[in-house]
Write a protein that holds these residues in place. Structure first.
Motif, PDB file in Angstrom:
ATOM      1  N   ARG A  26       0.896  -1.351  -0.178  1.00  0.00           N
ATOM      2  CA  ARG A  26       0.205   0.239   0.035  1.00  0.00           C
ATOM      3  C   ARG A  26       1.292   1.530   0.061  1.00  0.00           C
ATOM      4  N   HIS A  27       2.037   0.929   0.774  1.00  0.00           N
ATOM      5  CA  HIS A  27       2.681   2.611   1.083  1.00  0.00           C
ATOM      6  C   HIS A  27       3.632   2.513  -0.300  1.00  0.00           C
ATOM      7  N   GLY A  28       3.416   2.126  -1.207  1.00  0.00           N
ATOM      8  CA  GLY A  28       3.747   2.276  -2.966  1.00  0.00           C
ATOM      9  C   GLY A  28       2.670   3.128  -3.869  1.00  0.00           C
ATOM     10  N   GLY A 148       7.995  -3.571   6.441  1.00  0.00           N
ATOM     11  CA  GLY A 148       7.625  -3.176   4.429  1.00  0.00           C
ATOM     12  C   GLY A 148       7.021  -1.756   3.824  1.00  0.00           C
ATOM     13  N   GLN A 149       6.810  -0.987   4.513  1.00  0.00           N
ATOM     14  CA  GLN A 149       7.074  -0.132   4.079  1.00  0.00           C
ATOM     15  C   GLN A 149       8.867   1.020   3.340  1.00  0.00           C
ATOM     16  N   PHE A 150       9.264   0.167   4.321  1.00  0.00           N
ATOM     17  CA  PHE A 150      10.873   0.170   3.651  1.00  0.00           C
ATOM     18  C   PHE A 150      11.260  -0.630   2.516  1.00  0.00           C
ATOM     19  N   ALA A 151      10.883  -1.796   2.895  1.00  0.00           N
ATOM     20  CA  ALA A 151      11.702  -3.181   2.202  1.00  0.00           C
ATOM     21  C   ALA A 151      11.028  -2.742   0.448  1.00  0.00           C
ATOM     22  N   MET A 152       9.801  -2.583   0.093  1.00  0.00           N
ATOM     23  CA  MET A 152       8.603  -2.920  -0.353  1.00  0.00           C
ATOM     24  C   MET A 152       9.433  -1.766  -2.163  1.00  0.00           C
ATOM     25  N   VAL A 227      -0.312  11.705   7.226  1.00  0.00           N
ATOM     26  CA  VAL A 227      -0.096  10.206   6.126  1.00  0.00           C
ATOM     27  C   VAL A 227      -0.691  10.035   4.655  1.00  0.00           C
ATOM     28  N   VAL A 228      -1.758   9.825   4.338  1.00  0.00           N
ATOM     29  CA  VAL A 228      -1.923   9.935   2.760  1.00  0.00           C
ATOM     30  C   VAL A 228      -1.907  11.129   1.749  1.00  0.00           C
ATOM     31  N   PHE A 229      -1.988  12.060   2.631  1.00  0.00           N
ATOM     32  CA  PHE A 229      -1.521  13.334   1.728  1.00  0.00           C
ATOM     33  C   PHE A 229      -0.178  13.292   1.341  1.00  0.00           C
ATOM     34  N   ILE A 230       0.781  13.552   2.204  1.00  0.00           N
ATOM     35  CA  ILE A 230       2.221  12.926   2.322  1.00  0.00           C
ATOM     36  C   ILE A 230       2.677  11.569   1.155  1.00  0.00           C
ATOM     37  N   GLY A 231       1.470  10.260   1.916  1.00  0.00           N
ATOM     38  CA  GLY A 231       2.602   9.189   0.645  1.00  0.00           C
ATOM     39  C   GLY A 231       2.008   9.620  -0.254  1.00  0.00           C
ATOM     40  N   VAL A 232       0.808   9.651  -1.131  1.00  0.00           N
ATOM     41  CA  VAL A 232       0.112   9.685  -2.617  1.00  0.00           C
ATOM     42  C   VAL A 232       0.976  11.000  -3.237  1.00  0.00           C
ATOM     43  N   HIS A 233       0.935  12.102  -2.191  1.00  0.00           N
ATOM     44  CA  HIS A 233       2.098  13.546  -2.700  1.00  0.00           C
ATOM     45  C   HIS A 233       3.000  13.860  -3.299  1.00  0.00           C
ATOM     46  N   LEU A 234       3.790  13.840  -1.859  1.00  0.00           N
ATOM     47  CA  LEU A 234       4.732  13.654  -1.424  1.00  0.00           C
ATOM     48  C   LEU A 234       5.937  13.229  -2.931  1.00  0.00           C
ATOM     49  N   PRO A 235       5.779  12.462  -3.695  1.00  0.00           N
ATOM     50  CA  PRO A 235       6.608  12.172  -4.808  1.00  0.00           C
ATOM     51  C   PRO A 235       6.688  13.221  -5.681  1.00  0.00           C
ATOM     52  N   ALA A 236       5.301  13.775  -5.961  1.00  0.00           N
ATOM     53  CA  ALA A 236       4.837  14.629  -7.116  1.00  0.00           C
ATOM     54  C   ALA A 236       5.269  15.860  -6.656  1.00  0.00           C
ATOM     55  N   THR A 250      12.924   7.830  -3.084  1.00  0.00           N
ATOM     56  CA  THR A 250      13.889   7.278  -1.248  1.00  0.00           C
ATOM     57  C   THR A 250      13.685   7.794  -0.020  1.00  0.00           C
ATOM     58  N   VAL A 251      12.811   9.147  -0.198  1.00  0.00           N
ATOM     59  CA  VAL A 251      12.019   9.711   0.743  1.00  0.00           C
ATOM     60  C   VAL A 251      10.709   8.828   1.104  1.00  0.00           C
ATOM     61  N   LEU A 252      10.134   8.678   0.800  1.00  0.00           N
ATOM     62  CA  LEU A 252       9.066   7.896   1.247  1.00  0.00           C
ATOM     63  C   LEU A 252       9.868   5.963   1.483  1.00  0.00           C
ATOM     64  N   ALA A 253      11.048   5.668   1.154  1.00  0.00           N
ATOM     65  CA  ALA A 253      11.734   4.721   1.809  1.00  0.00           C
ATOM     66  C   ALA A 253      12.232   4.474   3.378  1.00  0.00           C
ATOM     67  N   LEU A 254      12.976   5.946   3.590  1.00  0.00           N
ATOM     68  CA  LEU A 254      13.408   6.312   4.455  1.00  0.00           C
ATOM     69  C   LEU A 254      11.907   6.638   5.399  1.00  0.00           C
ATOM     70  N   ILE A 255      10.435   6.907   5.448  1.00  0.00           N
ATOM     71  CA  ILE A 255       9.648   7.338   6.112  1.00  0.00           C
ATOM     72  C   ILE A 255       9.061   5.721   6.546  1.00  0.00           C
TER      73      ILE A 255
END
Length: 402
Positions: A26-28, A148-152, A227-236, A250-255
């Motif tokens: 889900r994190h990805g 799992g969020q980090f590894a996936m 968390v959902v705003f950041i998880g979905v929109h931070l890469p963009a 990388t930022v999402l992986a660090l999270i």
């Protein structure tokens, strides 16, 4: 710690693996926003709405899946949830319109997540672990979900680059299907009904009449929004700031990585300090981290520091919130009551994910949503402060009569 692993280690390992798969995939989802939107010519709102719907369906279904797990054991609920989750990923990979995306990523995966994520799985842990170790056990299971969020994330990005977004989702569907055999590790049985324990309707009435229950729920709304705003929109958002797409990943992986330490630390502290006061501190720290991120120039370094700091605070709210619910009302109906609190988290998730896309498409900027996220942090801190971590009178009477 050692004694806890001896008595319920099998349940903890199974719970940890299921959460790692469920939350890791889900994190990805945010990584699919750009390629899917580009291929079909969608604005960001189409994909954002599907993920927002997913979180809303997840939240609406959670009290019901939680109640079923409390009454009939979690294994059946997790099994059905895993099948629906895997099917939703496959259908998402075959989606070619806003409707099919909403039905797959929104409806099917939303229901699947309700049976394979925190409320059900932490209910299993709460019933398996002794009361004095409960907060720690929930922290360990939550930390595994964070791993799992980090590894996936790197794996998901690699699959998209290698196979394309559609085939990547099909592979992720096969991976989530591993939840089905892992169900055998959840040795969870409904607790026997004793003379002083409640019916379902009595448990609902008791919780709904308790101010602390609602304060926790409204505070959790804020967690979901952020968390959902950041998880979905931070890469963009980072791409908009002229950083490479790899930085967002990388930022999402660090999270996910720092979330491991954050959730474990929160579980450990929750056994020693007031959990509501810890929640207040967490939300205040989130506000500080977001303000600093927006105030400083956005660079690769500042983005990575933001991921580390926000990761430490990311899901630390989960063991503390669920642990407080367990302290207040006991564990017999923990999955259901935790599911109701989690519904508010998902209402916030829906708005955070969807409004992020709406505001960006209307204004060309995420500035307004970042500002709302800061204000909501301050509100959540104020809501959690007055919660008192005392069992309800029914549990106090039962303890004194035991």
């Amino acid at each position: 710690m050692t004694s806890m692993w001896r008595t319920c280690g099998w349940v903890l390992v199974g719970s940890a693996l299921i959460l790692a798969l469920s939350l890791g995939v889900r994190h990805g989802f945010g990584l699919f926003l750009s390629p899917m939107s580009a291929q079909f010519g969608w604005g960001r709102e189409v994909f954002a709405f599907a993920i927002a719907l997913q979180n809303l369906i997840w939240g609406l279904a959670q009290p019901f899946t939680g109640a079923l797990a409390d009454r009939f054991g979690a294994a059946k609920v997790v099994l059905i949830g895993g099948v629906l989750y895997a099917a939703g990923l496959v259908c998402m990979g075959l989606s070619d319109s806003a409707v099919t995306l909403s039905l797959s990523a929104g409806l099917l995966i939303g229901i699947g997540l309700s049976g394979t994520s925190f409320s059900v799985i932490l209910g299993v842990v709460g019933r398996a672990v002794p009361p004095e170790k409960r907060s720690m056990g929930m922290g360990i299971a939550s930390a595994a979900g964070s791993f799992g969020q980090f590894a996936m994330l790197p794996g998901t990005l690699g699959l998209i680059g290698w196979l394309g977004w559609s085939a990547a989702l099909l592979v992720l569907g096969l991976l989530v299907a591993l939840i089905v055999p892992l169900v055998s590790m959840l040795k969870d049985k409904p607790l026997p009904v004793l003379g002083h324990e409640q019916t379902l309707s009595e448990a609902l009435r008791e919780a709904c009449s308790h101010s602390g229950f609602w304060l926790l729920a409204f505070g959790f709304f804020v967690c979901g929004f952020q968390v959902v705003f950041i998880g979905v929109h931070l890469p963009a958002y980072l791409v908009d700031q002229h950083l490479p797409a790899s930085v967002g990943t990388t930022v999402l992986a660090l999270i996910g990585l720092f979330n491991i330490f954050g959730t474990y630390t929160a579980g450990w502290l929750g056994g020693r300090m007031s959990k509501p006061r810890l929640l207040t501190a967490l939300y205040l720290l989130r506000a500080v981290v977001i303000v600093l991120f927006l105030w400083l120039p956005v660079t690769t370094t500042s983005a990575y520091l933001f991921g580390m700091a926000m990761g430490f605070l990311w899901l630390s709210t989960v063991p503390l919130t669920n642990g407080t619910v367990a302290t207040l009302f006991g564990v017999r109906n923990l999955s259901m009551l935790g599911g109701i609190v989690f519904l508010f988290h998902q209402l916030g998730s829906f708005l955070g994910g969807w409004l992020g896309g709406v505001v960006y498409d209307r204004t060309g900027s995420y500035d307004l949503i970042w500002q709302v996220a800061v204000l909501l942090s301050l509100l959540a801190a104020a809501l959690n402060w007055p919660v008192r971590e005392r069992p309800v009178a029914r549990l106090q009477a039962a303890a004194s009569g035991a």
